[in-house]
Motif scaffolding. Structure first.
Motif, PDB file in Angstrom:
ATOM      1  N   ARG A  31       0.869  -1.179   0.000  1.00  0.00           N
ATOM      2  CA  ARG A  31       0.000   0.000   0.000  1.00  0.00           C
ATOM      3  C   ARG A  31       0.900   1.222   0.000  1.00  0.00           C
ATOM      4  O   ARG A  31       1.812   1.327   0.812  1.00  0.00           O
ATOM      5  CB  ARG A  31      -0.894  -0.001   1.223  1.00  0.00           C
ATOM      6  N   MET A  32       0.658   2.141  -0.934  1.00  0.00           N
ATOM      7  CA  MET A  32       1.420   3.372  -1.004  1.00  0.00           C
ATOM      8  C   MET A  32       0.482   4.484  -1.443  1.00  0.00           C
ATOM      9  O   MET A  32      -0.294   4.314  -2.389  1.00  0.00           O
ATOM     10  CB  MET A  32       2.569   3.228  -2.012  1.00  0.00           C
ATOM     11  N   ALA A  33       0.560   5.610  -0.756  1.00  0.00           N
ATOM     12  CA  ALA A  33      -0.292   6.774  -1.060  1.00  0.00           C
ATOM     13  C   ALA A  33      -1.765   6.359  -1.131  1.00  0.00           C
ATOM     14  O   ALA A  33      -2.484   6.744  -2.045  1.00  0.00           O
ATOM     15  CB  ALA A  33       0.155   7.448  -2.355  1.00  0.00           C
ATOM     16  N   ASP A  34      -2.196   5.534  -0.173  1.00  0.00           N
ATOM     17  CA  ASP A  34      -3.585   5.063  -0.078  1.00  0.00           C
ATOM     18  C   ASP A  34      -4.027   4.212  -1.260  1.00  0.00           C
ATOM     19  O   ASP A  34      -5.217   4.102  -1.544  1.00  0.00           O
ATOM     20  CB  ASP A  34      -4.565   6.226   0.119  1.00  0.00           C
ATOM     21  N   ILE A  35      -3.094   3.625  -1.987  1.00  0.00           N
ATOM     22  CA  ILE A  35      -3.423   2.730  -3.092  1.00  0.00           C
ATOM     23  C   ILE A  35      -2.922   1.332  -2.749  1.00  0.00           C
ATOM     24  O   ILE A  35      -1.727   1.134  -2.545  1.00  0.00           O
ATOM     25  CB  ILE A  35      -2.782   3.204  -4.421  1.00  0.00           C
ATOM     26  N   ASP A  36      -3.833   0.382  -2.661  1.00  0.00           N
ATOM     27  CA  ASP A  36      -3.452  -1.015  -2.476  1.00  0.00           C
ATOM     28  C   ASP A  36      -3.008  -1.559  -3.821  1.00  0.00           C
ATOM     29  O   ASP A  36      -3.676  -1.355  -4.834  1.00  0.00           O
ATOM     30  CB  ASP A  36      -4.638  -1.839  -1.961  1.00  0.00           C
ATOM     31  N   PHE A  37      -1.864  -2.268  -3.831  1.00  0.00           N
ATOM     32  CA  PHE A  37      -1.349  -2.794  -5.084  1.00  0.00           C
ATOM     33  C   PHE A  37      -0.812  -4.208  -4.898  1.00  0.00           C
ATOM     34  O   PHE A  37      -0.536  -4.637  -3.777  1.00  0.00           O
ATOM     35  CB  PHE A  37      -0.254  -1.889  -5.658  1.00  0.00           C
ATOM     36  N   THR A  38      -0.670  -4.905  -6.017  1.00  0.00           N
ATOM     37  CA  THR A  38      -0.025  -6.214  -6.048  1.00  0.00           C
ATOM     38  C   THR A  38       0.920  -6.248  -7.246  1.00  0.00           C
ATOM     39  O   THR A  38       0.835  -5.407  -8.145  1.00  0.00           O
ATOM     40  CB  THR A  38      -1.052  -7.363  -6.182  1.00  0.00           C
TER      41      THR A  38
END
Length: 170
Positions: A31-38
């Motif tokens: 999670r970075m800058a309120d963005i969940d990612f994979t």
């Protein structure tokens, strides 16, 4: 070699610009800058004062994001940049809800492209130098609320100060 820069600003950029380095990063989930990612994968090269993202990919909002090739010339007081960014087949409602507080306005799969150039470290300098192209495509989409001028287009105009938006509904 490792490079440690302990301060910000033009002196730090000048120090970084004198280095040559390369590296890669892989992150399965985050999670970075309120963005969940994979599936985050990045490959960076710093050579001759130019930082280049040879690869920058991840999955978010049930779609894919890429920002390569992107380059930043760190050897200048106001670094020049070229940004190529694409969002592919993301959930339009999820992106608009998270990034513009517009849940329930637009459904469907959204793809965007940005090809931008500019320079600077501070927003006023970047804003005044920014040029490029933006694109948007929507598949199987539907406006859930027909408030285009004030809801979607107006919010984009509010978020991007250099963008002039005609808010009249036709």
């Amino acid at each position: 070699h490792s490079v440690v820069i302990t301060h910000n600003g033009p002196d730090a950029l000048a120090a970084a610009a004198r280095q040559d380095a390369a590296g890669s990063l892989r992150v399965a989930r985050g999670r970075m800058a309120d963005i969940d990612f994979t599936n985050f994968v990045a490959t960076l090269v710093l050579r001759g004062g130019v930082l280049r993202f040879e690869k920058l990919d991840f999955d978010a909002y049930d779609g894919h994001f890429t920002a390569a090739p992107t380059a930043v010339d760190l050897g200048q007081p106001n670094p020049a940049f070229d940004l190529e960014m694409k969002l592919t087949d993301v959930d339009a409602d999820a992106v608009l809800a998270a990034q513009a507080n517009l849940r329930g306005v637009l459904s469907g799969r959204m793809s965007t492209t940005m090809d931008l150039s500019g320079r600077g470290l501070e927003w006023p300098t970047i804003r005044d130098s920014l040029t490029g192209d933006l694109g948007l495509a929507l598949a199987n989409g539907q406006f859930e609320r027909l408030e285009l001028g004030n809801a979607i287009v107006g919010k984009v105009g509010d978020k991007v100060p250099f963008l002039k938006v005609d808010r009249r509904v036709k």
